[in-house]
Design an enzyme around this catalytic site. Structure first.
Site, short mmCIF file in Angstrom:
data_model
loop_
_atom_site.label_atom_id
_atom_site.label_comp_id
_atom_site.label_asym_id
_atom_site.label_seq_id
_atom_site.Cartn_x
_atom_site.Cartn_y
_atom_site.Cartn_z
N THR A 127 0.83 -1.21 0.00
CA THR A 127 0.00 0.00 0.00
C THR A 127 0.87 1.27 0.00
O THR A 127 2.00 1.24 0.50
CB THR A 127 -0.92 0.01 1.25
OG1 THR A 127 -1.49 1.31 1.39
CG2 THR A 127 -0.16 -0.31 2.52
N ASP A 128 0.30 2.36 -0.49
CA ASP A 128 1.02 3.64 -0.43
C ASP A 128 1.16 4.14 1.01
O ASP A 128 1.97 5.02 1.29
CB ASP A 128 0.34 4.71 -1.31
CG ASP A 128 -1.07 5.10 -0.86
OD1 ASP A 128 -1.63 4.48 0.06
OD2 ASP A 128 -1.62 6.05 -1.45
N GLU A 129 0.36 3.55 1.92
CA GLU A 129 0.43 4.02 3.31
C GLU A 129 1.77 3.69 3.96
O GLU A 129 2.12 4.26 4.99
CB GLU A 129 -0.74 3.45 4.13
CG GLU A 129 -2.07 3.88 3.56
CD GLU A 129 -3.25 3.68 4.50
OE1 GLU A 129 -3.05 3.70 5.72
OE2 GLU A 129 -4.37 3.53 3.99
N TYR A 151 -1.91 -0.44 11.06
CA TYR A 151 -2.15 -1.11 9.77
C TYR A 151 -0.95 -0.89 8.84
O TYR A 151 -0.38 -1.85 8.30
CB TYR A 151 -3.43 -0.56 9.11
CG TYR A 151 -3.50 -0.85 7.62
CD1 TYR A 151 -3.70 -2.14 7.16
CD2 TYR A 151 -3.37 0.19 6.67
CE1 TYR A 151 -3.75 -2.42 5.78
CE2 TYR A 151 -3.42 -0.08 5.31
CZ TYR A 151 -3.60 -1.38 4.87
OH TYR A 151 -3.65 -1.64 3.51
N LYS A 155 1.80 -3.54 7.23
CA LYS A 155 2.00 -3.71 5.78
C LYS A 155 3.45 -3.42 5.41
O LYS A 155 4.03 -4.10 4.55
CB LYS A 155 1.06 -2.79 5.00
CG LYS A 155 -0.41 -3.14 5.10
CD LYS A 155 -0.77 -4.49 4.49
CE LYS A 155 -0.62 -4.51 2.98
NZ LYS A 155 -1.09 -5.82 2.42
P1 NAD Z 1 -10.47 -6.56 2.20
O1 NAD Z 1 -10.46 -6.27 3.65
O2 NAD Z 1 -11.66 -6.20 1.37
O3 NAD Z 1 -10.23 -8.12 1.95
C1 NAD Z 1 -9.28 -8.85 2.67
C2 NAD Z 1 -9.57 -10.33 2.43
O4 NAD Z 1 -8.58 -11.09 3.13
C3 NAD Z 1 -10.94 -10.77 2.95
O5 NAD Z 1 -11.60 -11.58 2.00
C4 NAD Z 1 -10.61 -11.58 4.21
O6 NAD Z 1 -11.54 -12.61 4.46
C5 NAD Z 1 -9.24 -12.14 3.84
N1 NAD Z 1 -8.43 -12.45 5.03
C6 NAD Z 1 -8.22 -11.67 6.12
N2 NAD Z 1 -7.44 -12.33 7.00
C7 NAD Z 1 -7.14 -13.52 6.45
C8 NAD Z 1 -6.36 -14.63 6.86
N3 NAD Z 1 -5.74 -14.63 8.06
N4 NAD Z 1 -6.24 -15.69 6.04
C9 NAD Z 1 -6.87 -15.71 4.83
N5 NAD Z 1 -7.63 -14.69 4.40
C10 NAD Z 1 -7.76 -13.61 5.19
O7 NAD Z 1 -9.15 -5.88 1.61
P2 NAD Z 1 -8.93 -5.18 0.21
O8 NAD Z 1 -9.39 -3.80 0.27
O9 NAD Z 1 -9.42 -6.08 -0.86
O10 NAD Z 1 -7.33 -5.14 0.18
C11 NAD Z 1 -6.58 -6.20 -0.42
C12 NAD Z 1 -5.11 -5.89 -0.26
O11 NAD Z 1 -4.80 -4.63 -0.84
C13 NAD Z 1 -4.65 -5.81 1.20
O12 NAD Z 1 -3.40 -6.43 1.30
C14 NAD Z 1 -4.56 -4.31 1.46
O13 NAD Z 1 -3.59 -4.04 2.44
C15 NAD Z 1 -4.15 -3.80 0.10
N6 NAD Z 1 -4.54 -2.41 -0.17
C16 NAD Z 1 -5.86 -2.06 -0.13
C17 NAD Z 1 -6.21 -0.73 -0.43
C18 NAD Z 1 -7.65 -0.28 -0.48
O14 NAD Z 1 -7.91 0.87 -0.81
N7 NAD Z 1 -8.62 -1.13 -0.20
C19 NAD Z 1 -5.23 0.21 -0.71
C20 NAD Z 1 -3.90 -0.19 -0.69
C21 NAD Z 1 -3.57 -1.51 -0.44
#
Ligand code: NAD
Length: 325
Positions: A127-129, A151, A155
């Protein structure tokens, strides 16, 4: 079969969009996909309904921290694309333990298994964070990491541990660092769907602090195309920023959402700022554009209006989730 890909977190918002992209009718095919997802509160199989009956999809409910399960799966796959995470900053402020467990230890379990079973490529979605708050400019891939929330720190730890497995063991690790995603099927704990759920339910929108916190917005479809470019053509050991190109203060975004919902500024409820709230994130994505030809396709205004329409039409999807947040 060209590749057997293990997608962790494939029932989450972004991971599911990636799985739908891999298995779309217009995709080249020949790719077997296994989703490993624990189905926490954030996971929903409904996000992959469109491909559930696809012959090349297998779903496994399980935890990325479960070493014996992860080893068994790694032995059957050539590539891992790792989305699974605890992903909501506010939850990490309330209780950081789950973030260290899943995001740090879970990534370590996957990396160990990837090494043991000669997994060819490991794409780690970061993530950019991890760059922390920037007063000006945009983060480049070589910039120092200064995460501030639990968080973002979890990451950053997993991002660096993944890269260390390239440096130390020669594992083909590729890291992506993207900005704030938006689009249909995002959990209503996140800003855009939360504000929409509030507006569509007749509630006011809870805007943190002065609303001048700036984020770059990336449509989820652009994000998954970029992840796929990195999986197919990225270089081992490299980091790729993925931005959307639309940088907005939260207050301005809120006004756009209000307008799209036919509501006035009286619906904004200013609430005390999030603890440690980072002021501004921005990523420079010229590297992935120059190397892999990535360009965000979504026009922000159109994509935001389409997202609003989706939430208007799918109260049955977000309603129960919103009620439980
Ligand atoms: P989300 O919270 O919608 O989905 C996370 C998924 O991971 C869920 O389906 C959950 O059931 C599963 N999960 C959680 N813990 C688990 C475990 N211990 N074992 C197996 N599965 C598990 O997240 P998202 O928004 O789809 O983000 C996906 C990735 O992208 C993450 O790594 C997040 O850090 C990164 N990201 C997200 C954003 C954003 O804007 N949403 C921005 C930057 C980076």
């Amino acid at each position: 079969m060209n590749a057997r890909i293990l997608v962790t977190g494939g029932a989450g918002f972004i991971g599911s969009a990636y799985v739908r992209h891999l298995l779309a009718p217009e995709a080249s095919g020949g790719t077997a996909v296994t989703v490993l997802d624990r189905l926490t509160y954030a996971g929903s199989l409904s996000r992959i309904d469109a491909v559930r009956d696809h012959a090349d999809l297998t779903f496994v409910q399980g935890d990325v921290c479960d070493a014996s399960l992860v080893n068994a799966l790694a032995a059957q796959h050539d590539q891992i694309v790792h989305f699974a995470a605890e992903s909501h900053v506010d939850r990490s402020i309330a209780d950081g333990g789950a973030f260290t467990r899943t995001n740090v230890l879970g990534t370590q379990v996957l990396l160990d298994a990837a090494l043991r079973h000669d997994v060819r490529t490991f794409v780690h979605v970061s993530t950019d964070e991890v760059y922390g708050s920037l007063s000006h400019g945009a983060a480049r891939e070589g910039d120092p990491l200064r995460p501030t929330s639990p968080y973002a720190a979890s990451k950053a730890a997993s991002d660096l541990i993944a890269l260390a497995h390239h440096h130390t063991h020669g594992l083909d690790v590729r890291v992506t660092r993207c900005s704030n995603n938006f689009g249909p099927r995002q959990h209503p704990e996140k800003l855009i769907p939360r504000f929409l759920a509030c507006l569509l339910s007749g509630d006011d929108v809870p805007l943190y602090g002065d609303g001048r916190h700036v984020r770059d917005w990336l449509h989820v479809d652009d994000h998954v195309r970029a992840v796929e470019l990195v999986r197919r053509s990225g270089r081992p050991g490299e980091i790729y920023n993925i931005g959307g190109g639309t940088s907005l203060p939260n207050l301005e975004l809120t006004h756009r959402l209000l307008e799209l919902c036919g509501a006035g500024p009286d619906r904004i409820a200013h609430v005390p700022n999030r603890k440690g709230h980072d002021r501004r994130y921005a990523v420079d994505h010229t590297k992935i554009t120059a190397e892999l030809g990535y360009r965000p396709r979504a026009d922000f205004a159109t994509a935001l209006a389409d997202t609003v329409e989706w939430y208007k039409r799918h109260a049955d999807w977000w309603g129960p989730l919103f009620a439980s947040t």
